[in-house]
Design an enzyme around this catalytic site. Structure first.
Site, PDB file in Angstrom:
ATOM      1  N   ASP A  65       6.850   2.280   6.018  1.00  0.00           N
ATOM      2  CA  ASP A  65       6.807   2.098   4.753  1.00  0.00           C
ATOM      3  C   ASP A  65       6.569   2.929   3.558  1.00  0.00           C
ATOM      4  OD1 ASP A  65       6.630  -0.713   6.234  1.00  0.00           O
ATOM      5  OD2 ASP A  65       4.497  -0.863   5.463  1.00  0.00           O
ATOM      6  N   SER A  96       0.964  -1.069  -0.247  1.00  0.00           N
ATOM      7  CA  SER A  96       0.264   0.608  -0.056  1.00  0.00           C
ATOM      8  C   SER A  96       1.019   1.199  -0.005  1.00  0.00           C
ATOM      9  CB  SER A  96      -0.986   0.063   1.096  1.00  0.00           C
ATOM     10  OG  SER A  96      -0.642   0.315   1.372  1.00  0.00           O
TER      11      SER A  96
END
Length: 401
Positions: A209, A151
């Protein structure tokens, strides 16, 4: 405004060392995984914004005329900074940058990203004062839902492409150059918007991330502070997905409960994991400046020790034990990456390793029912590519363009 095709890619991530210990204030090392998400943004004249996700067979389109501007003043309030290397407080002002909402239908905003699964039905096309007609196609080498930052890679690609298309940041690609990256200031802006997308998807993400996808290489994370490792060698690995589902929330809670129950046992384990991360960071720095074969032996020892510690913390799994046994039978060293309890593991490949041994290991892992990729860590972050530089890769791999 955009007049030509933009082609952007960004990497996924794995945790090299420090998973679970990082929840308790210790250091984690996150590294960019050279399995990438790709995005093609192409101008159209049909009055629509189209989103195509061929990996999962999803296509959606919206009429530009039906999109309405929404306020994005929350981006100015400073309540939700985008963690990144140095986390500088002086992000450029975004007062005139707008987000968009489809009425009725899914919200559209730059940084309101969907994850590759589109489970939120969100995507993010709105850095522009007026949204142009666009065709956006996104495909990925990353398996979704495997803890590999799929994502975040999506959010970073989309933020970079749209900010470039709307001329909020310059296109870094010059004539005769196949791949290029943005300036540090521009990367900070890309990361800030991508972090907003991660917030929509995950609620309260760490920011690791999207930072790894933005800067690439390796990052050090501790208690909300993120910094880049100055010099990071690109290490070859096998990435193995056991395909065993797990609950990160339950695994984190299990470690916490074990710490409460056995503090004198578990706290030293967490401290030892922290020391493993520190030693690995030191070795990686040495490898970048003066690589030597014995450094790989140290990395292998650290991998083995960390895997044993993670088992002692209660986040191992029979599938991960099987992974470690199979690779050990071929003289290789593996550990889980991420939450554990199944999921993915990484196996270090020494540069002197013969390819037939690598292939034999991959076949043995596939025979266990696992998915396996030969790739590298320490990969570059978000990048712009020439329209022709990846044409063969795309046509051969996915056949979508």
């Amino acid at each position: 405004m955009l007049s030509k095709v933009l082609l952007v890619s960004s990497p996924g991530k794995v945790i090299l060392h420090g998973e679970h210990a990082v929840v308790h204030g210790k250091v984690a090392l996150a590294v960019a995984l050279n399995l990438r998400t790709f995005l093609r943004l192409q101008p159209q004249s049909n009055g629509k914004v189209s989103l195509n996700l061929p990996n999962i067979g999803v296509t959606q389109a919206w009429d530009v005329a039906r999109l309405q501007l929404l306020d994005t003043s929350f981006m100015e309030q400073g309540d939700f900074p985008a963690p990144g290397p140095g986390n500088p407080p002086d992000f450029r002002k975004l007062g005139q940058t707008q987000s968009l909402n489809l009425v009725p239908g899914p919200r559209l905003s730059l940084g309101t990203s969907p994850s590759v699964l589109v489970r939120e039905s969100h995507f993010a096309p709105a850095c522009c004062r007026a949204l142009p007609s666009l065709d956006i196609t996104v495909w990925s080498e990353l398996p979704p839902g495997a803890g590999l930052g799929s994502s975040a890679a999506y959010s970073v690609c989309l933020a970079a492409a749209l900010l470039t298309a709307c001329e909020d940041i310059p296109n870094p690609l010059e004539d005769s150059v196949h791949t290029s990256r943005w300036s540090e200031e521009d990367l900070q802006l890309i990361n800030k918007w991508a972090f907003q997308g991660e917030r929509v998807i995950h609620g309260n993400p760490s920011g690791v991330d999207n930072a790894v996808s933005t800067w690439g290489g390796a990052l050090r994370y501790q208690q909300g502070k993120i910094s880049s490792l100055d010099r990071t060698p690109a290490l070859q690995i096998l990435l193995t997905n056991t395909k065993v589902p797990r609950s990160t929330k339950a695994l984190v809670a299990g470690v916490r409960n074990r710490l409460i129950k056995f503090p004198d046992i578990v706290e030293p384990l967490l401290t030892s994991v922290d020391a493993i991360s520190a030693e690995c960071e030191h070795v990686l720095g040495e490898m970048a400046s003066a690589p030597a074969p014995e450094q790989y032996l140290v990395l292998e020892e650290l991998i083995d020790m960390n895997q044993h510690h993670l088992n002692a913390l209660g986040v191992g799994h029979a599938s991960l034990d099987q992974l470690c046994r199979v690779t050990a039978a071929h003289g290789l060293h593996s550990k889980l990456t991420g939450a554990g309890g199944g999921g993915c593991g990484i196996t270090l490949l020494r540069p002197d390793l013969e390819q037939d041994k690598v292939e034999a290991t991959k076949q043995a892992l596939a025979a266990c029912g696992f998915d396996c990729w030969e790739t590298s860590i320490g990969a570059p972050g978000v990048s712009m590519h020439s329209a022709t530089s990846l044409e063969g890769h795309v046509r051969q791999g996915l056949g979508i363009l």
